[in-house]
Motif scaffolding. Structure first.
Motif, short mmCIF file in Angstrom:
data_model
loop_
_atom_site.label_atom_id
_atom_site.label_comp_id
_atom_site.label_asym_id
_atom_site.label_seq_id
_atom_site.Cartn_x
_atom_site.Cartn_y
_atom_site.Cartn_z
N HIS A 149 0.83 -1.20 0.00
CA HIS A 149 0.00 0.00 0.00
C HIS A 149 0.87 1.26 0.00
O HIS A 149 1.98 1.27 0.50
N ASN A 150 0.32 2.32 -0.59
CA ASN A 150 0.90 3.65 -0.47
C ASN A 150 -0.24 4.64 -0.26
O ASN A 150 -1.39 4.23 -0.05
N GLU A 151 0.06 5.92 -0.35
CA GLU A 151 -0.96 6.92 -0.05
C GLU A 151 -2.08 6.97 -1.08
O GLU A 151 -3.15 7.54 -0.82
N LYS A 152 -1.88 6.35 -2.24
CA LYS A 152 -2.90 6.37 -3.30
C LYS A 152 -3.73 5.09 -3.37
O LYS A 152 -4.66 5.02 -4.16
N THR A 153 -3.40 4.11 -2.56
CA THR A 153 -4.00 2.79 -2.72
C THR A 153 -5.52 2.81 -2.56
O THR A 153 -6.26 2.30 -3.41
N GLU A 154 -6.01 3.37 -1.47
CA GLU A 154 -7.46 3.36 -1.23
C GLU A 154 -8.20 4.16 -2.28
O GLU A 154 -9.28 3.75 -2.74
N ARG A 155 -7.65 5.30 -2.68
CA ARG A 155 -8.30 6.12 -3.70
C ARG A 155 -8.36 5.36 -5.03
O ARG A 155 -9.40 5.34 -5.69
N ASN A 156 -7.26 4.73 -5.40
CA ASN A 156 -7.23 3.97 -6.65
C ASN A 156 -8.15 2.76 -6.60
O ASN A 156 -8.80 2.41 -7.59
N LEU A 157 -8.22 2.11 -5.43
CA LEU A 157 -9.12 0.97 -5.28
C LEU A 157 -10.57 1.39 -5.44
O LEU A 157 -11.34 0.74 -6.16
N LEU A 158 -10.94 2.48 -4.80
CA LEU A 158 -12.31 2.94 -4.90
C LEU A 158 -12.66 3.33 -6.33
O LEU A 158 -13.73 3.01 -6.85
N PHE A 159 -11.73 4.02 -7.00
CA PHE A 159 -11.96 4.39 -8.40
C PHE A 159 -12.16 3.14 -9.25
O PHE A 159 -13.05 3.08 -10.10
N THR A 160 -11.32 2.14 -9.03
CA THR A 160 -11.41 0.90 -9.81
C THR A 160 -12.76 0.23 -9.60
O THR A 160 -13.40 -0.22 -10.57
N VAL A 161 -13.20 0.15 -8.36
CA VAL A 161 -14.49 -0.48 -8.08
C VAL A 161 -15.63 0.29 -8.75
O VAL A 161 -16.51 -0.31 -9.38
N LEU A 295 -15.26 1.20 2.78
CA LEU A 295 -14.31 1.90 1.92
C LEU A 295 -14.90 3.22 1.43
O LEU A 295 -14.21 4.23 1.34
N GLY A 296 -16.18 3.18 1.11
CA GLY A 296 -16.85 4.41 0.66
C GLY A 296 -16.83 5.48 1.73
O GLY A 296 -16.55 6.65 1.45
N VAL A 297 -17.13 5.08 2.97
CA VAL A 297 -17.12 6.04 4.08
C VAL A 297 -15.72 6.62 4.26
O VAL A 297 -15.56 7.82 4.55
N ARG A 298 -14.69 5.79 4.07
CA ARG A 298 -13.32 6.23 4.31
C ARG A 298 -12.74 7.05 3.16
O ARG A 298 -11.62 7.54 3.26
N THR A 299 -13.48 7.19 2.06
CA THR A 299 -12.95 7.87 0.88
C THR A 299 -13.53 9.27 0.73
O THR A 299 -14.74 9.48 0.79
N ASN A 300 -12.64 10.21 0.52
CA ASN A 300 -13.02 11.60 0.34
C ASN A 300 -13.31 11.87 -1.13
O ASN A 300 -12.46 11.62 -1.99
N MET A 301 -14.50 12.38 -1.43
CA MET A 301 -14.88 12.66 -2.81
C MET A 301 -13.93 13.65 -3.47
O MET A 301 -13.66 13.56 -4.68
N LYS A 302 -13.39 14.57 -2.70
CA LYS A 302 -12.45 15.54 -3.26
C LYS A 302 -11.23 14.83 -3.85
O LYS A 302 -10.75 15.20 -4.93
N ASP A 303 -10.74 13.80 -3.16
CA ASP A 303 -9.60 13.03 -3.67
C ASP A 303 -9.97 12.32 -4.97
O ASP A 303 -9.16 12.23 -5.90
N MET A 304 -11.19 11.80 -5.03
CA MET A 304 -11.64 11.11 -6.24
C MET A 304 -11.69 12.05 -7.44
O MET A 304 -11.32 11.69 -8.56
N LEU A 305 -12.16 13.27 -7.20
CA LEU A 305 -12.31 14.23 -8.30
C LEU A 305 -10.97 14.72 -8.83
O LEU A 305 -10.90 15.26 -9.93
N GLN A 306 -9.92 14.50 -8.06
CA GLN A 306 -8.59 14.91 -8.51
C GLN A 306 -7.97 13.93 -9.50
O GLN A 306 -6.96 14.21 -10.13
N LEU A 307 -8.59 12.76 -9.65
CA LEU A 307 -8.10 11.78 -10.61
C LEU A 307 -8.34 12.28 -12.03
O LEU A 307 -9.43 12.74 -12.36
N GLY A 308 -7.37 12.16 -12.88
CA GLY A 308 -7.48 12.69 -14.23
C GLY A 308 -8.11 11.71 -15.21
O GLY A 308 -8.48 10.59 -14.86
N TRP A 309 -8.18 12.13 -16.46
CA TRP A 309 -8.81 11.34 -17.51
C TRP A 309 -8.04 10.04 -17.79
O TRP A 309 -8.61 9.07 -18.29
#
Length: 336
Positions: A149-161, A295-309
């Motif tokens: 894991h690193n600092e992006k793992t949970e964000r990337n996991l949530l995006f993937t799901v 995982l959804g509760v632990r994920t900040n929507m702001k972090d998700m929106l920072q993911l690029g195209w």
């Protein structure tokens, strides 16, 4: 050796209760909405969970949310083994079996190629490629459990799901129309539905929307892909161990991977009664939804929106490559 008295058990597990209860309530709400609107339960679990992100930092909820997103997740993955028997797999034939294995390998490889093209780390490449190749959200959760894991793992996991669930829903609607237009037989359509749609629920929905025969074939093909999950996890663990140590002598497989494989073997040998297997599959479904809710509760929507195209482009590309490869395999007579 410490004796686990009632007081000790209470001290150990009571702090988990608020977070687990929150994840369970979100999961129940997601199930209710999904059942009434015939929509993906995983997607609703994520979206409803993210609405409660403000509770993720609350010390009363944090331990239980972490427990739900890790320990309950792993137990749910173990129980997935109750879905699979080697008899179902054997009924496919050698050619179809080999084709499915090749599709999984090529799709994961496509993930790494896309990672180079879109300038993404290997973790994200493996996560998306594995989830598209095997069984969508469940595979993403399992793979994320064994990679560093690193600092992006949970964000990337949530995006993937979110992305594989969304694409599965779109595929559930469009693929039956496409395969009908192509004039494919029931066995060919069933193979394509099972080999190309990411999540089990959407495979079932798409397959049986065409016909019962198509649905039966699609379900078996999909379960074969699910059966490859522990194999892929073992390969990942061995590869990472070799990379770290230069050998694999001291490799220790995660207990949940071993549990998945053991339960699959027990079910394949016919030692698991059908009623018990049914309960295990249902419980697995609930545990995975609870984990996704946490995982959804632990994920900040702001972090998700920072993911690029590039994130979106990778998953879409992997999905289209899998579809093209599967149709090609059917057209040249390797499957279906």
């Amino acid at each position: 050796m410490q004796t686990l008295t009632p007081a000790a058990l209470k001290d150990r597990y009571w702090p988990l209760f608020p977070g687990v209860l929150l994840a369970l309530v979100v999961a129940a709400a997601a199930r209710f909405v999904a059942d009434h609107y015939a929509a993906p339960v995983m997607l609703f679990a994520l979206l409803i969970g993210m609405a409660f992100n403000f509770l993720a930092v609350d010390p009363r909820f944090k331990p239980g949310l972490e427990f739900s997103s890790k320990s309950l997740l792993r137990f749910g993955i173990v129980l997935l083994g109750a879905r699979i028997t080697t008899g179902d797999i054997a009924s496919l034939g050698v050619s179809t079996f080999a084709t499915v294995i090749c599709l999984i390998a090529l799709t994961i490889a496509t993930g790494f190629v896309c990672g180079r093209i879109f300038d993404k780390q290997w973790r994200f490449s493996l996560l998306t490629g594995g989830s598209v190749a095997i069984c969508g959200a469940s595979a993403a959760l399992a793979i994320a459990s064994v990679i560093p894991h690193n600092e992006k793992t949970e964000r990337n996991l949530l995006f993937t799901v979110v992305s594989v669930t969304t694409l599965s829903t779109i595929a559930m609607i469009l693929y039956p129309i496409l395969f009908t237009v192509l004039g494919l037989s029931s066995s060919q359509s069933g193979f394509l539905v099972g080999a190309t749609i990411h999540d089990v629920a959407q495979v079932v929905g798409a397959g049986y929307s065409i016909s019962t025969d198509v649905g039966d074939v699609a379900t078996i093909i999909k379960l074969l892909r699910v059966a490859m999950l522990p194999v892929v996890l073992i390969i990942i663990v061995l590869a990472l161990a070799g990379q770290k140590r230069g050998d694999t002598k001291s490799v220790r497989l995660p207990s949940f991977v071993i549990g998945f494989a053991v339960l699959t073997a027990i079910n394949s040998l016919g030692w698991l009664p059908a009623s018990v297997a049914g309960v295990a599959v249902d419980l697995s479904g609930w545990l995975l939804v609870i984990a996704i809710s946490a995982l959804g509760v632990r994920t900040n929507m702001k972090d998700m929106l920072q993911l690029g195209w590039r994130h979106v482009a990778m998953v879409v590309t992997e999905t289209l490559v899998l579809l093209i490869l599967a149709i090609t395999a059917v057209e040249i007579g390797l499957a279906g």
